[in-house]
Design an enzyme around this catalytic site. Structure first.
Site, mmCIF file in Angstrom:
data_model
loop_
_atom_site.group_PDB
_atom_site.id
_atom_site.type_symbol
_atom_site.label_atom_id
_atom_site.label_comp_id
_atom_site.label_asym_id
_atom_site.label_seq_id
_atom_site.Cartn_x
_atom_site.Cartn_y
_atom_site.Cartn_z
ATOM 1 N N SER A 125 0.834 -1.198 0.000
ATOM 2 C CA SER A 125 0.000 0.000 0.000
ATOM 3 C C SER A 125 0.870 1.250 0.000
ATOM 4 O O SER A 125 1.982 1.244 0.534
ATOM 5 C CB SER A 125 -0.858 -0.017 1.267
ATOM 6 N N TYR A 150 -1.640 -1.390 10.826
ATOM 7 C CA TYR A 150 -1.937 -1.879 9.471
ATOM 8 C C TYR A 150 -0.797 -1.489 8.526
ATOM 9 O O TYR A 150 -0.221 -2.318 7.822
ATOM 10 C CB TYR A 150 -3.282 -1.312 8.964
ATOM 11 N N LYS A 154 2.372 -3.852 6.571
ATOM 12 C CA LYS A 154 2.752 -3.877 5.147
ATOM 13 C C LYS A 154 4.256 -3.594 4.998
ATOM 14 O O LYS A 154 4.946 -4.219 4.195
ATOM 15 C CB LYS A 154 1.938 -2.849 4.350
HETATM 16 C C1 UD1 Z 1 -6.765 4.877 4.031
HETATM 17 C C2 UD1 Z 1 -5.701 4.487 5.021
HETATM 18 C C3 UD1 Z 1 -4.597 3.760 4.292
HETATM 19 C C4 UD1 Z 1 -5.166 2.550 3.572
HETATM 20 C C5 UD1 Z 1 -6.306 2.956 2.665
HETATM 21 C C6 UD1 Z 1 -7.000 1.715 2.156
HETATM 22 C C7 UD1 Z 1 -5.817 6.136 6.817
HETATM 23 C C8 UD1 Z 1 -5.128 7.264 7.528
HETATM 24 N N1 UD1 Z 1 -5.220 5.654 5.733
HETATM 25 O O1 UD1 Z 1 -6.194 5.790 3.104
HETATM 26 O O2 UD1 Z 1 -3.632 3.344 5.221
HETATM 27 O O3 UD1 Z 1 -4.155 1.921 2.808
HETATM 28 O O4 UD1 Z 1 -7.263 3.744 3.363
HETATM 29 O O5 UD1 Z 1 -7.944 2.008 1.208
HETATM 30 O O6 UD1 Z 1 -6.889 5.720 7.240
HETATM 31 N N2 UD1 Z 1 -12.361 11.225 4.133
HETATM 32 C C9 UD1 Z 1 -13.366 12.059 4.583
HETATM 33 N N3 UD1 Z 1 -14.468 11.501 5.156
HETATM 34 C C10 UD1 Z 1 -14.618 10.140 5.322
HETATM 35 C C11 UD1 Z 1 -13.581 9.285 4.864
HETATM 36 C C12 UD1 Z 1 -12.464 9.872 4.289
HETATM 37 O O7 UD1 Z 1 -13.283 13.288 4.457
HETATM 38 O O8 UD1 Z 1 -15.632 9.702 5.879
HETATM 39 C C13 UD1 Z 1 -11.188 11.817 3.470
HETATM 40 C C14 UD1 Z 1 -9.870 11.537 4.166
HETATM 41 O O9 UD1 Z 1 -9.577 12.518 5.125
HETATM 42 C C15 UD1 Z 1 -8.891 11.538 2.980
HETATM 43 C C16 UD1 Z 1 -9.735 11.008 1.817
HETATM 44 O O10 UD1 Z 1 -11.086 11.228 2.186
HETATM 45 O O11 UD1 Z 1 -8.491 12.847 2.678
HETATM 46 C C17 UD1 Z 1 -9.530 9.531 1.534
HETATM 47 O O12 UD1 Z 1 -9.706 8.795 2.734
HETATM 48 P P1 UD1 Z 1 -9.742 7.189 2.742
HETATM 49 O O13 UD1 Z 1 -10.680 6.694 1.717
HETATM 50 O O14 UD1 Z 1 -9.989 6.758 4.156
HETATM 51 O O15 UD1 Z 1 -8.284 6.775 2.273
HETATM 52 P P2 UD1 Z 1 -6.847 7.177 2.855
HETATM 53 O O16 UD1 Z 1 -6.956 7.893 4.136
HETATM 54 O O17 UD1 Z 1 -6.089 7.839 1.763
#
Ligand code: UD1
Length: 334
Positions: A125, A150, A154
C-alpha cells in the site's frame, strides 16, 4: 494454462483480479476465510466470466491447509491479497493485525519454499510511504514512518520479502503499492462491501447517497490543497486488477529479482472534487459537513506510476467519473 493461487480471492481487490485473470485464460485456485467478504462473490465471478475458481475455505495461517492446496494443485505463482485492512481497527488490535498480515505471509512463504513455487505478487500500500516528502511519489521515495499497525504490517512484509529475495535468488517477487482503489466492475456484480460503517471515503459516500447514512463528514478543509480538503490518487479497481495480469506476465518473463511498482493514476483529487463528480454523474445529492481533521491523515498523496508504465506496459485508463458511476451502480445492486 498456468495455475495461480490467490489468497483473499473473494475480497475487493482479489475478486476483481480473479475476473481479469480468468478472462485471460488463467486457472485459479483460491483461498478465503470470508473474514471480510461473502461466499456469493464466487457465484458472481462465475456469472461474469463463465468460469469457476477451484476454491478452498480457510485461513492462510493454517499450514496444513496450505500444504494440501499445493499438493493437490500444480501451482506456479501466488498472488497474496489476504490481509486485514481497517486502519482504526489495527490500532485497537495490533497483535491480531501482525499475526494475520505478517505471520500468515511467513507461513505462505515456507510452504511455497517446500513446494518450490517461487513466484509471488504481494499487495502492499502507499501507506508504506508514511508522510511523503514530495509528490508525486516514486518507488525510490523513503518508506517508513507509518502511523498505525496496518501500515506497519505492510512495511514489515516488504522488509521480509526484501531479505528473502537476497537470500534466495530463485524467488521472483513483485510488490504492488496501491494508492486508493475505488469503483466496481462494470457488471455491477462485484465491488467493495466493507463490514459495518465504512472508514474509507467512496463506500461512505455511496451509503450517504443511498440514505443508509445521513451525512458525510469531510475530515478537515484547512489542508494546503486546492480547496483545503485531502487529496488522494483514486484508481479504478478494474485498472488495478489488470495490473496484476501484467505482473504475472512480468514474473513469467524474468528469472530472479524483486520488483516494486506504484499503482495509481498519477493525479490527485480532493474530497470535494470527489463529492461533486459523484453528485454529477449519478444525479444524486451527497449531504456533507466539514468536521475536524482525522488523526493520522496527510494533506496530499499521489503516485508517480511511470515505472509501471515503462516496465509493465500498464496504465490506468478509467477516469474519476467511471469510478464514481461504477461504485454507485454496484451499491444500487447490492
Ligand atoms: C486509508 C488508510 C490507508 C489505507 C487505505 C485503504 C488512513 C489514515 N489511511 O487511506 O492506510 O491503505 O485507506 O484504502 O486511514 N475522508 C473524509 N471523510 C470520510 C472518509 C475519508 O473526508 O468519511 C477523506 C480523508 O480525510 C482523505 C480522503 O477522504 O483525505 C480519503 O480517505 P480514505 O478513503 O480513508 O483513504 P486514505 O486515508 O487515503
Amino acid at each position: 494454462m498456468q495455475k495461480i493461487f490467490i489468497t483473499g480471492c473473494t475480497g475487493y481487490i482479489g475478486s476483481h483480479t480473479c475476473v481479469e485473470l480468468l478472462e485471460k485464460g488463467y486457472e485459479i485456485v483460491g483461498l478465503d476465510n470470508f473474514s471480510n467478504s461473502k461466499p456469493i462473490v464466487l457465484d458472481k465471478i462465475k456469472e461474469i466470466t463463465g468460469k469457476e475458481i477451484k476454491f478452498y475455505e480457510g485461513n492462510m495461517l493454517d499450514k496444513k491447509l496450505l500444504q494440501k492446496i499445493f499438493k493437490e494443485n500444480d501451482i506456479s505463482l501466488v498472488i497474496d491479497f489476504a490481509a486485514y485492512k481497517a486502519v482504526g481497527d489495527s490500532v485497537q488490535k495490533p497483535i491480531e493485525y501482525y499475526i494475520n498480515n505478517v505471520s500468515s505471509v511467513l507461513t505462505l512463504i515456507s510452504v511455497m519454499q517446500e513446494f518450490k513455487v517461487k513466484s509471488l505478487i504481494f499487495s502492499s500500500s502507499a501507506t508504506v510511504y508514511g508522510t511523503p516528502e514530495v509528490v508525486p511519489i516514486t518507488e525510490e521515495a523513503k518508506i517508513g514512518g507509518t502511523t498505525n499497525p496496518y501500515g506497519t504490517s505492510k512495511l514489515y512484509v516488504e522488509g521480509i520479502l526484501n531479505d528473502l529475495s537476497k537470500a534466495d535468488p530463485e524467488f521472483k517477487i513483485c510488490i504492488f503499492r496501491y494508492f486508493n482503489p475505488v469503483g466496481a466492475h462494470d457488471s455491477g456484480l462485484i465491488g467493495e462491501e466493507p463490514n459495518g460503517i465504512p472508514a474509507n471515503l467512496m463506500p461512505f459516500i455511496c451509503k450517504v447517497a443511498l440514505k443508509e447514512l445521513p451525512c458525510l463528514n469531510v475530515f478537515g478543509n484547512d489542508y494546503d490543497t486546492i480547496d483545503g480538503t485531502g487529496v488522494r490518487d483514486y484508481i479504478h479497481i478494474v485498472d488495478l486488477a489488470k495490473a496484476h495480469v501484467k505482473g504475472v506476465e512480468k514474473l513469467n518473463s524474468i528469472d530472479s529479482g524483486l520488483l516494486i511498482y506504484n499503482l495509481g493514476t498519477g493525479r490527485g483529487y480532493s474530497v470535494l472534487e470527489i463529492i461533486q463528480t459523484f453528485e454529477k454523474v449519478n444525479n444524486i445529492k451527497v449531504p456533507y459537513k466539514i468536521v475536524e481533521r482525522r488523526p493520522g491523515d496527510i494533506a496530499t498523496c499521489y503516485a508517480d506510476s511511470s515505472k509501471a508504465f515503462k516496465e509493465l506496459n500498464w496504465q490506468a485508463h478509467k477516469n474519476l467519473e467511471d469510478m464514481c458511476r461504477s461504485a454507485y451502480n454496484f451499491n444500487l445492486n447490492r
